[in-house]
Design a protein around this motif. Structure first.
Motif, PDB file in Angstrom:
ATOM      1  N   GLY A   1       0.804  -1.225   0.000  1.00 26.88           N
ATOM      2  CA  GLY A   1       0.000   0.000   0.000  1.00 26.88           C
ATOM      3  C   GLY A   1       0.834   1.271   0.000  1.00 26.88           C
ATOM      4  N   TRP A   2       2.100   1.153  -0.359  1.00 25.92           N
ATOM      5  CA  TRP A   2       2.988   2.314  -0.374  1.00 25.92           C
ATOM      6  C   TRP A   2       2.911   3.078  -1.683  1.00 25.92           C
ATOM      7  CZ3 TRP A   2       7.820  -0.877   1.374  1.00 25.92           C
ATOM      8  CH2 TRP A   2       7.669  -1.241   2.712  1.00 25.92           C
ATOM      9  N   TYR A   3       2.329   2.448  -2.685  1.00 30.63           N
ATOM     10  CA  TYR A   3       2.203   3.075  -3.993  1.00 30.63           C
ATOM     11  C   TYR A   3       0.812   2.771  -4.518  1.00 30.63           C
ATOM     12  CZ  TYR A   3       2.960   4.017  -8.970  1.00 30.63           C
ATOM     13  OH  TYR A   3       2.858   4.488 -10.253  1.00 30.63           O
ATOM     14  N   VAL A   4       0.069   3.814  -4.816  1.00 28.65           N
ATOM     15  CA  VAL A   4      -1.288   3.660  -5.323  1.00 28.65           C
ATOM     16  C   VAL A   4      -1.389   4.443  -6.631  1.00 28.65           C
ATOM     17  CG1 VAL A   4      -3.745   3.976  -4.818  1.00 28.65           C
ATOM     18  CG2 VAL A   4      -2.134   3.513  -2.955  1.00 28.65           C
ATOM     19  N   PRO A   5      -1.209   3.742  -7.755  1.00 28.89           N
ATOM     20  CA  PRO A   5      -1.278   4.442  -9.037  1.00 28.89           C
ATOM     21  C   PRO A   5      -2.722   4.770  -9.400  1.00 28.89           C
ATOM     22  CG  PRO A   5      -0.989   2.106  -9.407  1.00 28.89           C
ATOM     23  CD  PRO A   5      -0.919   2.327  -7.913  1.00 28.89           C
ATOM     24  N   LEU A   6      -2.892   5.844 -10.114  1.00 27.78           N
ATOM     25  CA  LEU A   6      -4.209   6.156 -10.655  1.00 27.78           C
ATOM     26  C   LEU A   6      -4.433   5.280 -11.877  1.00 27.78           C
ATOM     27  CD1 LEU A   6      -4.184  10.062 -10.512  1.00 27.78           C
ATOM     28  CD2 LEU A   6      -5.327   8.483  -8.967  1.00 27.78           C
ATOM     29  N   MET A   7      -5.625   4.819 -12.037  1.00 32.88           N
ATOM     30  CA  MET A   7      -5.943   3.988 -13.192  1.00 32.88           C
ATOM     31  C   MET A   7      -6.173   4.890 -14.401  1.00 32.88           C
ATOM     32  SD  MET A   7      -5.536   1.154 -11.812  1.00 32.88           S
ATOM     33  CE  MET A   7      -5.976   0.051 -13.105  1.00 32.88           C
ATOM     34  N   ALA A   8      -5.592   4.504 -15.502  1.00 30.36           N
ATOM     35  CA  ALA A   8      -5.754   5.266 -16.732  1.00 30.36           C
ATOM     36  C   ALA A   8      -7.146   5.008 -17.304  1.00 30.36           C
ATOM     37  CB  ALA A   8      -4.695   4.855 -17.745  1.00 30.36           C
ATOM     38  N   THR A   9      -7.727   6.058 -17.817  1.00 31.82           N
ATOM     39  CA  THR A   9      -8.997   5.912 -18.517  1.00 31.82           C
ATOM     40  C   THR A   9      -8.701   5.586 -19.971  1.00 31.82           C
ATOM     41  OG1 THR A   9      -9.099   8.237 -19.148  1.00 31.82           O
ATOM     42  CG2 THR A   9     -10.049   7.641 -16.996  1.00 31.82           C
ATOM     43  N   ALA A  10      -9.708   5.126 -20.677  1.00 32.43           N
ATOM     44  CA  ALA A  10      -9.543   4.845 -22.102  1.00 32.43           C
ATOM     45  C   ALA A  10      -9.132   6.126 -22.840  1.00 32.43           C
ATOM     46  CB  ALA A  10     -10.825   4.280 -22.681  1.00 32.43           C
ATOM     47  N   GLN A  11      -9.675   7.255 -22.405  1.00 35.98           N
ATOM     48  CA  GLN A  11      -9.340   8.530 -23.044  1.00 35.98           C
ATOM     49  C   GLN A  11      -7.866   8.875 -22.800  1.00 35.98           C
ATOM     50  OE1 GLN A  11     -11.645  11.869 -21.685  1.00 35.98           O
ATOM     51  NE2 GLN A  11     -10.612  13.311 -23.036  1.00 35.98           N
ATOM     52  N   ASN A  12      -7.388   8.702 -21.562  1.00 34.74           N
ATOM     53  CA  ASN A  12      -5.980   8.978 -21.260  1.00 34.74           C
ATOM     54  C   ASN A  12      -5.060   8.071 -22.058  1.00 34.74           C
ATOM     55  OD1 ASN A  12      -6.810  10.855 -19.395  1.00 34.74           O
ATOM     56  ND2 ASN A  12      -6.271   9.650 -17.614  1.00 34.74           N
ATOM     57  N   ALA A  13      -5.395   6.784 -22.137  1.00 36.77           N
ATOM     58  CA  ALA A  13      -4.568   5.825 -22.876  1.00 36.77           C
ATOM     59  C   ALA A  13      -4.544   6.186 -24.357  1.00 36.77           C
ATOM     60  CB  ALA A  13      -5.092   4.407 -22.676  1.00 36.77           C
ATOM     61  N   GLY A  14      -5.682   6.557 -24.912  1.00 36.39           N
ATOM     62  CA  GLY A  14      -5.739   6.948 -26.313  1.00 36.39           C
ATOM     63  C   GLY A  14      -4.929   8.191 -26.587  1.00 36.39           C
ATOM     64  N   GLN A  15      -5.021   9.162 -25.688  1.00 35.76           N
ATOM     65  CA  GLN A  15      -4.254  10.405 -25.851  1.00 35.76           C
ATOM     66  C   GLN A  15      -2.754  10.122 -25.767  1.00 35.76           C
ATOM     67  OE1 GLN A  15      -5.486  13.571 -26.562  1.00 35.76           O
ATOM     68  NE2 GLN A  15      -3.320  14.002 -26.901  1.00 35.76           N
ATOM     69  N   PHE A  16      -2.366   9.253 -24.860  1.00 33.52           N
ATOM     70  CA  PHE A  16      -0.952   8.893 -24.735  1.00 33.52           C
ATOM     71  C   PHE A  16      -0.457   8.248 -26.023  1.00 33.52           C
ATOM     72  CE2 PHE A  16       2.296   5.697 -23.791  1.00 33.52           C
ATOM     73  CZ  PHE A  16       3.289   6.523 -23.301  1.00 33.52           C
ATOM     74  N   GLN A  17      -1.239   7.333 -26.567  1.00 31.32           N
ATOM     75  CA  GLN A  17      -0.838   6.662 -27.815  1.00 31.32           C
ATOM     76  C   GLN A  17      -0.704   7.664 -28.953  1.00 31.32           C
ATOM     77  OE1 GLN A  17      -3.901   3.635 -28.080  1.00 31.32           O
ATOM     78  NE2 GLN A  17      -2.449   2.046 -27.474  1.00 31.32           N
ATOM     79  N   GLN A  18      -1.635   8.599 -29.041  1.00 31.12           N
ATOM     80  CA  GLN A  18      -1.564   9.623 -30.085  1.00 31.12           C
ATOM     81  C   GLN A  18      -0.320  10.492 -29.924  1.00 31.12           C
ATOM     82  OE1 GLN A  18      -5.217  11.809 -29.900  1.00 31.12           O
ATOM     83  NE2 GLN A  18      -6.449  10.163 -30.781  1.00 31.12           N
ATOM     84  N   ASN A  19      -0.066  10.918 -28.694  1.00 33.59           N
ATOM     85  CA  ASN A  19       1.102  11.767 -28.436  1.00 33.59           C
ATOM     86  C   ASN A  19       2.402  11.019 -28.718  1.00 33.59           C
ATOM     87  OD1 ASN A  19      -0.700  13.725 -27.626  1.00 33.59           O
ATOM     88  ND2 ASN A  19      -0.243  13.546 -25.458  1.00 33.59           N
ATOM     89  N   LEU A  20       2.469   9.763 -28.330  1.00 36.62           N
ATOM     90  CA  LEU A  20       3.666   8.969 -28.564  1.00 36.62           C
ATOM     91  C   LEU A  20       3.895   8.774 -30.060  1.00 36.62           C
ATOM     92  CD1 LEU A  20       5.956   7.487 -27.145  1.00 36.62           C
ATOM     93  CD2 LEU A  20       4.510   5.452 -27.095  1.00 36.62           C
TER      94      LEU A  20
END
Length: 119
Positions: A63-82
């Motif tokens: 419980g020392w690291y709690v990542p935020l879950m990516a949304t489909a929109q965030n993942a799509g934007q990341f792929q586009q930017n990459l």
């Protein structure tokens, strides 16, 4: 002697150092012309990535690291930017220039859903 640092803080520092080591070794591999040295840097990057992944698993379990879950929109934007960064890199390199720094404009990092651990 007690340093005042928690286990979570120590793990976070180690994780950050492993990420830096992986990035540094990968960059060195990219810049190295000697095949054996290039392979050594690639192996060092791989080992640092593996160790950081194992540490992240431990941090998640505790419980020392709690990542935020990516949304489909965030993942799509990341792929586009990459994809855009990759295209721009190829255009610059093809024109005899210098490629942009890794991670620039990819939407990855502090602004892309990273949540700092709470100690």
């Amino acid at each position: 002697m007690h340093s005042g640092m928690t286990d979570a803080a120590i793990a976070t520092r180690c994780s950050n150092h492993l990420k830096f080591a992986a990035a540094s070794a990968a960059q060195s591999a990219c810049e190295c012309a000697h095949p054996q040295l290039r392979h050594m840097f690639q192996q060092a990057a791989h080992e640092a990535i593996q160790a950081q992944g194992q540490l992240t698993e431990l941090m998640l379990q505790r419980g020392w690291y709690v990542p935020l879950m990516a949304t489909a929109q965030n993942a799509g934007q990341f792929q586009q930017n990459l994809a855009q960064v990759a295209r721009e890199s190829m255009n610059v390199v093809g024109a005899g220039g210098t490629a942009p720094s890794p991670g620039m404009g990819t939407g990855f990092g502090a602004g892309a859903g990273y949540q700092a651990p709470r100690f």
